[in-house]
Design a protein around this motif. Structure first.
Motif, short mmCIF file in Angstrom:
data_model
loop_
_atom_site.label_atom_id
_atom_site.label_comp_id
_atom_site.label_asym_id
_atom_site.label_seq_id
_atom_site.Cartn_x
_atom_site.Cartn_y
_atom_site.Cartn_z
N ALA B 46 49.57 40.78 40.37
CA ALA B 46 48.79 39.57 40.05
C ALA B 46 48.22 39.67 38.64
O ALA B 46 48.32 38.73 37.85
CB ALA B 46 47.67 39.40 41.06
N VAL B 47 47.68 40.84 38.30
CA VAL B 47 47.12 41.04 36.96
C VAL B 47 48.23 40.87 35.91
O VAL B 47 48.03 40.21 34.89
CB VAL B 47 46.45 42.44 36.84
CG1 VAL B 47 46.13 42.77 35.39
CG2 VAL B 47 45.18 42.49 37.67
N THR B 48 49.40 41.47 36.19
CA THR B 48 50.51 41.35 35.23
C THR B 48 50.85 39.88 34.98
O THR B 48 50.99 39.44 33.83
CB THR B 48 51.77 42.07 35.77
OG1 THR B 48 51.40 43.40 36.14
CG2 THR B 48 52.87 42.12 34.73
N ASN B 67 41.36 34.65 33.75
CA ASN B 67 40.51 35.80 33.43
C ASN B 67 39.63 36.18 34.61
O ASN B 67 39.42 37.36 34.89
CB ASN B 67 39.65 35.51 32.21
CG ASN B 67 40.40 35.75 30.91
OD1 ASN B 67 41.02 36.79 30.73
ND2 ASN B 67 40.39 34.77 30.02
N LYS B 68 39.12 35.17 35.30
CA LYS B 68 38.26 35.44 36.46
C LYS B 68 39.06 36.16 37.55
O LYS B 68 38.58 37.15 38.14
CB LYS B 68 37.69 34.13 36.99
CG LYS B 68 36.68 34.31 38.11
CD LYS B 68 36.20 32.98 38.61
CE LYS B 68 35.48 33.16 39.95
NZ LYS B 68 35.21 31.89 40.59
N LEU B 69 40.28 35.67 37.80
CA LEU B 69 41.09 36.30 38.86
C LEU B 69 41.55 37.71 38.45
O LEU B 69 41.67 38.59 39.30
CB LEU B 69 42.28 35.41 39.21
CG LEU B 69 41.86 34.14 39.97
CD1 LEU B 69 42.98 33.12 40.01
CD2 LEU B 69 41.41 34.47 41.39
N ILE B 70 41.78 37.92 37.14
CA ILE B 70 42.10 39.30 36.69
C ILE B 70 40.89 40.20 36.96
O ILE B 70 41.01 41.32 37.46
CB ILE B 70 42.46 39.32 35.18
CG1 ILE B 70 43.81 38.65 34.95
CG2 ILE B 70 42.52 40.76 34.67
CD1 ILE B 70 44.19 38.51 33.48
N GLY B 71 39.71 39.66 36.64
CA GLY B 71 38.47 40.42 36.89
C GLY B 71 38.33 40.78 38.36
O GLY B 71 38.02 41.92 38.71
N LEU B 72 38.59 39.79 39.22
CA LEU B 72 38.48 40.04 40.66
C LEU B 72 39.51 41.07 41.12
O LEU B 72 39.23 41.91 41.99
CB LEU B 72 38.67 38.73 41.45
CG LEU B 72 37.51 37.73 41.35
CD1 LEU B 72 37.90 36.40 41.99
CD2 LEU B 72 36.26 38.28 42.03
#
Lengths: 285, 278
Positions: B46-48, B67-72
């Motif tokens: 997911a981050v990728t 960015n928020k979902l990468i943070g999560l």
């Protein structure tokens, strides 16, 4: 009018190449991988590079794959690229990186490669040979083997590196270690003196006072014929005495372990600062 | 206009419409793909994919959400520093006050989780004095309560939850009420063993009494028989050693028992509390 209409509808068509986007085309994967590489996200970067390896492999990508695997600690995977790069412009860099990987995988036994006399590179290549000699010198210092001569250790280095290696060599040859046996003997003869020998003056003086007091109390009570109390103090005194001898031996061993740890940490810090003597590659600017 | 020309124009019209929809969809599809991976708890991929979207998206349309979902995702992988970095990026790209608030709260939650509580409380204080968020006081107090829980300050946590979350407030009061008073345990140990009895450590209390009675007797006996030196030595080297050990012991038991109660309460919250958690 009809030409105007056709022209009007053709405008959006002209935007097709700009807005229809293929995230997974080899070119875009490479751009994204380069971005990840420069961000220091080597794990994801190598995954992206690997996905275009079959369609879009070139020497730079292959060397970056090698660097990425090295950065994430997969040294064997990293060295797989070395063979492919043996005829590329990155030949020397790949050889050096391969040596660095071998060193990082087992720093204490890296020097054994030089004992076998089968070098993983051409001995005519002076740059790689010098790099290999540098890592071998450091490996000798880190290992528990018999040390080679001072000249052999420091000769591959120049300037500041040479001075630093010389100081490490002196620390290895004449370590500031304390003898556990001697510490034990000292404390057996004069309680607390073993601790003082190790540098723990506070503990040493306390042990000397406590053991002396308990011995005196035991003696005094025996003399006054208070046998129960005298035996209690004798037992306590013996316990303190034996504990102090054991504690002195342990203190010397802990002291030596700390000296060895600090020595290894010092070398590792030096290696990190010098990036294992590897040249810096700037693929990001 | 001839019929051929009309058909030609219609085809071009349909084509151009389809192309526009397709081009809009390619970024949306990438976002959906990354979101799907996130929902499937495949956080690494997911981050990728979110990073890929952000790298190619020049419009900034997905900057906040991605960015928020990468943070999560990083938070789920316990990479708290990375998580805070991406929540900060989300905050910078937020387009509404709600989005700014949500980003800040996520940063606070990560600080609570990684036990940098003083930082979390500072950020909560900043939110409290920010006039934009006057209507979000309940949320601010709620997360202040959680910060105090992780700081082991249950009374303050209870006050923060107060009327807005009576369940958590009652739980905090209950935990706080169950704690042993460390000072009282130490004070009670002036009489050897009593502090240990207070914390429920009866065997330790009895042993403590035994040692203090033995060395106390020997000390007093030595003084009574005018063996002053013996008395001073036994009194200082042995009796005082065991007496001060008794005081420290009672304090240690009280702290240890309180820690067990704290951990038990945190386990209960982790496994049984249904509301929002850090």
């Amino acid at each position: 009018m009809k030409y105007c209409l056709i022209f009007f509808f053709l405008i959006p068509l002209s935007t097709l190449p700009q807005s229809s986007f293929d995230f997974h085309s080899p070119e875009n994967i490479k751009k994204f991988a380069d971005h990840l590489f420069c961000q220091g996200d080597y794990l994801r970067a190598v995954e992206e590079y690997e996905s275009i390896k079959n369609s879009n492999l070139n020497d730079t990508i292959d060397f970056k794959i090698m660097l990425c695997y090295s950065e994430i600690g997969l040294y064997q995977m990293s060295n797989l690229s070395e063979v492919r790069l043996s005829k590329s412009i990155f030949k020397k860099e790949a050889e050096c990186l391969s040596l660095k990987n071998r060193f990082k995988a087992s720093p204490n036994s890296f020097y054994k490669i030089s004992e076998i006399k089968v070098y993983p590179f051409s001995k005519e290549d002076r740059l790689t040979l010098n790099y290999f000699q540098k890592l071998t010198s450091v490996s000798f210092l880190l290992g528990s083997n018999e040390l080679i001569s001072k000249d052999e250790i420091i000769n591959p280095f120049d300037g500041y590196e040479k001075k630093t290696m010389l100081s490490f060599y002196e620390m290895k040859v004449n370590p500031a270690c304390k003898s556990p046996a001697l510490a034990g003997v000292f404390s057996a003869v004069i309680p607390g003196s073993g601790k003082m020998y190790v540098g723990e003056w506070g503990d040493g003086i306390t042990a000397l006072l406590a053991t002396s007091l308990l011995a005196f109390l035991a003696y005094d009570n025996f003399r006054a014929d208070h046998k129960t109390r005298a035996w209690i103090f004798t037992g306590l005194g013996a316990f303190f005495y034996a504990g102090n001898v054991y504690g002195s031996i342990a203190a010397a061993q802990i002291f030596n372990a700390r000296i060895n740890f600090e020595f290894s940490e010092g070398i590792n810090l030096f290696l990190e600062q010098k990036n294992y003597f590897m040249p810096e590659y700037d693929f990001c600017n | 206009m001839t019929s051929v020309t009309k058909i030609f124009i219609v085809i071009i019209f349909i084509l151009s419409g389809a192309i526009r929809i397709f081009s809009q969809d390619s970024f949306q599809q990438q976002f959906d793909l990354a979101k799907k991976l996130f929902d499937e708890e495949n956080y690494f991929d997911a981050v990728t994919e979110f990073k890929r979207l952000l790298f190619f998206d020049d419009t900034g349309k997905y900057s906040y959400e991605a960015n928020k979902l990468i943070g999560l995702s990083y938070k789920q992988g316990a990479k708290f520093s990375d998580a805070i970095h991406y929540f900060s990026l989300a905050e910078n790209n937020a387009s509404t006050e709600d989005e700014v608030f949500e980003s800040k709260i996520e940063i606070i939650k990560v600080n609570i989780l990684r036990r940098t509580i003083s930082r979390a409380l500072t950020l909560l204080d900043d939110l409290r004095i920010d006039k934009r968020f006057n209507n979000r006081m309940d949320d601010i107090n709620y997360w202040s309560g959680w910060a105090y829980i992780f700081a082991d300050e249950w009374e303050k946590a209870s006050t923060s939850f107060n009327d807005h979350n009576p369940e958590l407030s009652a739980l905090c009061d209950s935990v706080n009420g169950d704690f042993y008073n460390v000072t009282l345990a130490k004070t009670l140990s002036i009489i050897p063993g009593v502090g240990q009895f207070y914390t429920g450590e009866y065997v330790s209390g009895l042993i403590s009494i035994g040692w203090n009675v033995l060395w106390g007797y020997l000390t007093i006996n030595a003084f009574a028989e005018d063996r002053v030196f013996d008395g001073i030595m036994v009194g200082t080297l042995l009796w005082w050693r065991f007496y001060s050990g008794n005081l420290q012991n009672a304090e240690k038991f009280a702290q240890q028992k309180n820690l067990e109660k704290t951990n038990s309460a945190l386990r209960y919250l982790q496994n049984n509390y249904i509301g929002s958690k850090p």
